[in-house]
Design a protein around this motif. Structure first.
Motif, PDB file in Angstrom:
ATOM      1  N   SER A   1      49.018  30.822  45.337  1.00  0.00           N
ATOM      2  CA  SER A   1      49.471  31.707  46.411  1.00  0.00           C
ATOM      3  C   SER A   1      50.844  31.324  46.953  1.00  0.00           C
ATOM      4  O   SER A   1      51.267  31.843  47.984  1.00  0.00           O
ATOM      5  N   GLY A   2      51.541  30.430  46.274  1.00  0.00           N
ATOM      6  CA  GLY A   2      52.841  29.967  46.733  1.00  0.00           C
ATOM      7  C   GLY A   2      53.965  30.929  46.408  1.00  0.00           C
ATOM      8  O   GLY A   2      53.773  31.966  45.762  1.00  0.00           O
ATOM      9  N   PRO A   3      55.176  30.598  46.829  1.00  0.00           N
ATOM     10  CA  PRO A   3      56.334  31.484  46.629  1.00  0.00           C
ATOM     11  C   PRO A   3      56.741  31.651  45.172  1.00  0.00           C
ATOM     12  O   PRO A   3      57.429  32.617  44.836  1.00  0.00           O
ATOM     13  N   ALA A   4      56.302  30.743  44.296  1.00  0.00           N
ATOM     14  CA  ALA A   4      56.669  30.853  42.888  1.00  0.00           C
ATOM     15  C   ALA A   4      55.793  31.836  42.136  1.00  0.00           C
ATOM     16  O   ALA A   4      56.037  32.122  40.960  1.00  0.00           O
ATOM     17  N   VAL A   5      54.791  32.388  42.821  1.00  0.00           N
ATOM     18  CA  VAL A   5      53.805  33.258  42.168  1.00  0.00           C
ATOM     19  C   VAL A   5      53.862  34.652  42.769  1.00  0.00           C
ATOM     20  O   VAL A   5      53.872  34.815  43.992  1.00  0.00           O
ATOM     21  N   THR A   6      53.887  35.678  41.905  1.00  0.00           N
ATOM     22  CA  THR A   6      53.819  37.073  42.340  1.00  0.00           C
ATOM     23  C   THR A   6      52.371  37.535  42.312  1.00  0.00           C
ATOM     24  O   THR A   6      51.715  37.478  41.267  1.00  0.00           O
ATOM     25  N   ALA A   7      51.854  37.967  43.456  1.00  0.00           N
ATOM     26  CA  ALA A   7      50.475  38.442  43.542  1.00  0.00           C
ATOM     27  C   ALA A   7      50.414  39.900  43.089  1.00  0.00           C
ATOM     28  O   ALA A   7      51.072  40.765  43.670  1.00  0.00           O
ATOM     29  N   VAL A   8      49.624  40.156  42.060  1.00  0.00           N
ATOM     30  CA  VAL A   8      49.552  41.482  41.442  1.00  0.00           C
ATOM     31  C   VAL A   8      48.149  42.054  41.615  1.00  0.00           C
ATOM     32  O   VAL A   8      47.151  41.330  41.518  1.00  0.00           O
ATOM     33  N   SER A   9      48.061  43.342  41.836  1.00  0.00           N
ATOM     34  CA  SER A   9      46.760  44.003  41.957  1.00  0.00           C
ATOM     35  C   SER A   9      46.700  45.202  41.020  1.00  0.00           C
ATOM     36  O   SER A   9      47.728  45.710  40.565  1.00  0.00           O
ATOM     37  N   ILE A  10      45.476  45.632  40.733  1.00  0.00           N
ATOM     38  CA  ILE A  10      45.232  46.841  39.951  1.00  0.00           C
ATOM     39  C   ILE A  10      44.654  47.883  40.893  1.00  0.00           C
ATOM     40  O   ILE A  10      43.652  47.618  41.570  1.00  0.00           O
ATOM     41  N   PRO A  11      45.264  49.071  40.991  1.00  0.00           N
ATOM     42  CA  PRO A  11      44.760  50.098  41.917  1.00  0.00           C
ATOM     43  C   PRO A  11      43.298  50.438  41.628  1.00  0.00           C
ATOM     44  O   PRO A  11      42.902  50.597  40.473  1.00  0.00           O
ATOM     45  N   MET A  12      42.495  50.535  42.695  1.00  0.00           N
ATOM     46  CA  MET A  12      41.082  50.875  42.582  1.00  0.00           C
ATOM     47  C   MET A  12      40.856  52.192  43.319  1.00  0.00           C
ATOM     48  O   MET A  12      41.029  52.261  44.544  1.00  0.00           O
ATOM     49  N   ARG A  13      40.504  53.249  42.596  1.00  0.00           N
ATOM     50  CA  ARG A  13      40.380  54.572  43.185  1.00  0.00           C
ATOM     51  C   ARG A  13      38.955  54.924  43.590  1.00  0.00           C
ATOM     52  O   ARG A  13      38.731  55.902  44.303  1.00  0.00           O
ATOM     53  N   GLY A  14      37.984  54.144  43.137  1.00  0.00           N
ATOM     54  CA  GLY A  14      36.591  54.442  43.462  1.00  0.00           C
ATOM     55  C   GLY A  14      36.065  53.539  44.555  1.00  0.00           C
ATOM     56  O   GLY A  14      36.826  52.961  45.338  1.00  0.00           O
ATOM     57  N   SER A  15      34.750  53.369  44.596  1.00  0.00           N
ATOM     58  CA  SER A  15      34.127  52.538  45.630  1.00  0.00           C
ATOM     59  C   SER A  15      34.098  51.065  45.243  1.00  0.00           C
ATOM     60  O   SER A  15      33.926  50.205  46.115  1.00  0.00           O
ATOM     61  N   ALA A  16      34.247  50.763  43.951  1.00  0.00           N
ATOM     62  CA  ALA A  16      34.270  49.362  43.523  1.00  0.00           C
ATOM     63  C   ALA A  16      35.560  48.700  43.990  1.00  0.00           C
ATOM     64  O   ALA A  16      36.617  49.335  44.043  1.00  0.00           O
ATOM     65  N   ASP A  17      35.457  47.422  44.368  1.00  0.00           N
ATOM     66  CA  ASP A  17      36.637  46.729  44.872  1.00  0.00           C
ATOM     67  C   ASP A  17      37.236  45.756  43.866  1.00  0.00           C
ATOM     68  O   ASP A  17      38.225  45.082  44.154  1.00  0.00           O
ATOM     69  N   SER A  18      36.630  45.669  42.673  1.00  0.00           N
ATOM     70  CA  SER A  18      37.179  44.757  41.663  1.00  0.00           C
ATOM     71  C   SER A  18      36.679  45.156  40.288  1.00  0.00           C
ATOM     72  O   SER A  18      35.705  45.908  40.153  1.00  0.00           O
ATOM     73  N   LEU A  19      37.348  44.628  39.260  1.00  0.00           N
ATOM     74  CA  LEU A  19      36.952  44.835  37.868  1.00  0.00           C
ATOM     75  C   LEU A  19      36.447  43.533  37.277  1.00  0.00           C
ATOM     76  O   LEU A  19      36.764  42.446  37.781  1.00  0.00           O
ATOM     77  N   ASN A  20      35.697  43.650  36.208  1.00  0.00           N
ATOM     78  CA  ASN A  20      35.324  42.461  35.449  1.00  0.00           C
ATOM     79  C   ASN A  20      36.598  41.757  35.002  1.00  0.00           C
ATOM     80  O   ASN A  20      37.581  42.400  34.619  1.00  0.00           O
ATOM     81  N   VAL A  21      36.600  40.427  35.038  1.00  0.00           N
ATOM     82  CA  VAL A  21      37.823  39.676  34.744  1.00  0.00           C
ATOM     83  C   VAL A  21      38.318  39.926  33.327  1.00  0.00           C
ATOM     84  O   VAL A  21      39.532  39.960  33.086  1.00  0.00           O
ATOM     85  N   SER A  22      37.415  40.135  32.383  1.00  0.00           N
ATOM     86  CA  SER A  22      37.858  40.396  31.012  1.00  0.00           C
ATOM     87  C   SER A  22      38.490  41.782  30.895  1.00  0.00           C
ATOM     88  O   SER A  22      39.437  41.980  30.128  1.00  0.00           O
ATOM     89  N   THR A  23      37.996  42.747  31.679  1.00  0.00           N
ATOM     90  CA  THR A  23      38.609  44.079  31.706  1.00  0.00           C
ATOM     91  C   THR A  23      39.997  44.012  32.328  1.00  0.00           C
ATOM     92  O   THR A  23      40.957  44.607  31.820  1.00  0.00           O
ATOM     93  N   THR A  24      40.117  43.268  33.426  1.00  0.00           N
ATOM     94  CA  THR A  24      41.415  43.081  34.073  1.00  0.00           C
ATOM     95  C   THR A  24      42.408  42.447  33.111  1.00  0.00           C
ATOM     96  O   THR A  24      43.567  42.873  33.012  1.00  0.00           O
ATOM     97  N   ALA A  25      41.950  41.439  32.414  1.00  0.00           N
ATOM     98  CA  ALA A  25      42.825  40.757  31.455  1.00  0.00           C
ATOM     99  C   ALA A  25      43.328  41.727  30.398  1.00  0.00           C
ATOM    100  O   ALA A  25      44.519  41.740  30.066  1.00  0.00           O
ATOM    101  N   ALA A  26      42.431  42.536  29.846  1.00  0.00           N
ATOM    102  CA  ALA A  26      42.826  43.480  28.800  1.00  0.00           C
ATOM    103  C   ALA A  26      43.866  44.480  29.311  1.00  0.00           C
ATOM    104  O   ALA A  26      44.838  44.796  28.614  1.00  0.00           O
ATOM    105  N   ILE A  27      43.694  44.972  30.534  1.00  0.00           N
ATOM    106  CA  ILE A  27      44.652  45.922  31.104  1.00  0.00           C
ATOM    107  C   ILE A  27      46.036  45.295  31.202  1.00  0.00           C
ATOM    108  O   ILE A  27      47.053  45.885  30.795  1.00  0.00           O
TER     109      ILE A  27
END
Length: 289
Positions: free
Chosen positions: A251-277
Motif C-alpha cells: 500500500s506504499g507510494p511505490a505501488v499503484t492500487a488497481v481495481s476491476i469495476p464490479m457492476r453487480g451485487s458481488a464485491d469481488s472476483l475469484n483471484v484466478s479470474t482476476t489474474a486472467a483479466i
C-alpha cells in the motif's frame, strides 16, 4: 554433470540408448512402493520424501518435456486407451524412467480423484528458486501471488500466466505447496515449465523497486481502474488471497492500487479470474503496441 542435467539430456533424446528398467506387476495395494506413493497425497509425505505425484498423461508429458527428474511411473496397461498414451509410455521407457506395471485396483488406489489415465508418476521435489537468481530483462512481465492458499487457484493462475505470456511468477509469503496434486492438475502441468520463485513480500517489493518495475496491486479500494492503466513496459501484477486481500506491504507510494469495476451485487472476483483479466489486458496492450 548433475543428475538433473543427465535426465534432461535423456528426455531430449540425446541418450536414446538408455532404456527404462521394469519390475514385476504390482498386484497389492500394500506393496511398499504403493504405500509410499499414497503418502505423497499429503503435504507431510511430500516433505518427508522430497517427492511428489504427477497424475495424467498431459501433466506427465509436460514434466517430461521440461526435463523434470522422475523416479518411477506406475502404469496400468488396461487403462491406456488412447494412441498418445502408448507413445508416452515408450518415451518414458527410452528416457530411462523406472516403469512399474500395476493392476487396475492398485492404480485406483494411487490415482487422483476420478482420474484414471493409467499413468501416475513420482517426481523429485526441488526447492523453488530465489529472487537472487531471477534475471531482470527490459519489458519483463511478472505476476506476484501473495499468500495464495487454495491449490486450485494457484494452479489456475499459473495456467493463465503461461497462456498470456507472463515471464515468471513470484510466490510472496508462500502459503501453498506448488507440488500439491491440485496445483499440478489445475495448472495442467504448467508448473513444470513456468519459472516460479519464492520470497517474502518485503523481499519481493524491495527487489521490484530496485529493478525499476511498475507495480500494480489489485485492491477492492483501488482508485485506478485496470482499464486506465498502461500495462506495457517492465511491470509486476500483484494479487492476494481473496479472504484477506493484500498485506499493508503493498500500500506504499511505490505501488499503484488497481481495481476491476464490479457492476453487480458481488464485491469481488475469484483471484484466478482476476489474474486472467489483468494478464490478458497486459497482453492486449503489449501486442497492440
Amino acid at each position: 554433470m548433475d543428475g538433473y542435467c543427465q535426465r534432461a539430456q535423456s528426455v531430449a533424446g540425446l541418450n536414446p540408448a538408455k532404456y527404462a528398467p521394469m519390475i514385476d506387476e504390482i498386484r497389492s495395494t500394500q506393496n511398499p512402493r504403493i504405500k509410499a506413493a499414497c503418502q505423497l497425497r499429503q503435504g507431510r509425505g511430500r516433505q518427508q520424501q522430497q517427492r511428489f505425484l504427477v497424475d495424467g498423461v498431459r501433466e506427465i508429458e509436460r514434466a517430461l518435456e521440461a526435463g523434470w527428474p522422475m523416479e518411477e511411473v506406475f502404469i496400468c496397461d488396461a487403462l491406456l486407451g488412447q494412441p498418445g498414451d502408448r507413445e508416452l509410455r515408450d518415451r518414458l521407457e527410452h528416457a530411462g524412467v523406472l516403469l512399474c506395471p500395476v493392476t487396475g485396483p492398485v492404480m485406483e488406489k494411487i490415482a487422483f480423484g476420478d482420474r484414471h489415465d493409467g499413468l501416475v508418476a513420482v517426481a523429485q521435489q526441488r526447492p523453488l528458486a530465489t529472487l537472487e537468481t531471477l534475471c531482470c530483462t527490459p519489458g519483463m512481465l511478472l505476476a506476484v501471488m501473495e499468500s495464495i492458499e487454495k491449490p486450485g487457484n494457484l494452479g489456475a493462475i499459473l495456467r493463465s500466466a503461461d497462456a498470456a505470456g507472463v515471464d515468471a511468477v513470484i510466490l510472496a509469503n508462500q502459503a501453498t505447496d506448488p507440488f500439491n496434486p491440485n496445483v499440478i492438475r489445475a495448472s495442467t502441468g504448467i508448473i513444470f515449465s513456468m519459472p516460479v520463485y519464492a520470497a517474502s513480500s518485503e523481499q519481493t517489493l524491495d527487489w521490484l523497486t530496485k529493478n525499476g518495475f511498475q507495480i500494480c496491486a489489485t485492491r477492492i479500494d483501488g482508485s485506478a481502474s485496470y482499464l486506465d492503466i498502461d500495462w506495457k513496459g517492465q511491470l509486476a501484477i500483484v494479487l492476494g488471497e481473496e479472504s484477506l486481500g493484500l498485506s499493508p506491504c503493498w500500500s506504499g507510494p511505490a505501488v499503484t492500487a488497481v481495481s476491476i469495476p464490479m457492476r453487480g451485487s458481488a464485491d469481488s472476483l475469484n483471484v484466478s479470474t482476476t489474474a486472467a483479466i489483468l494478464f490478458y489486458e497486459a497482453l492486449r496492450q503489449r501486442e497492440s503496441a
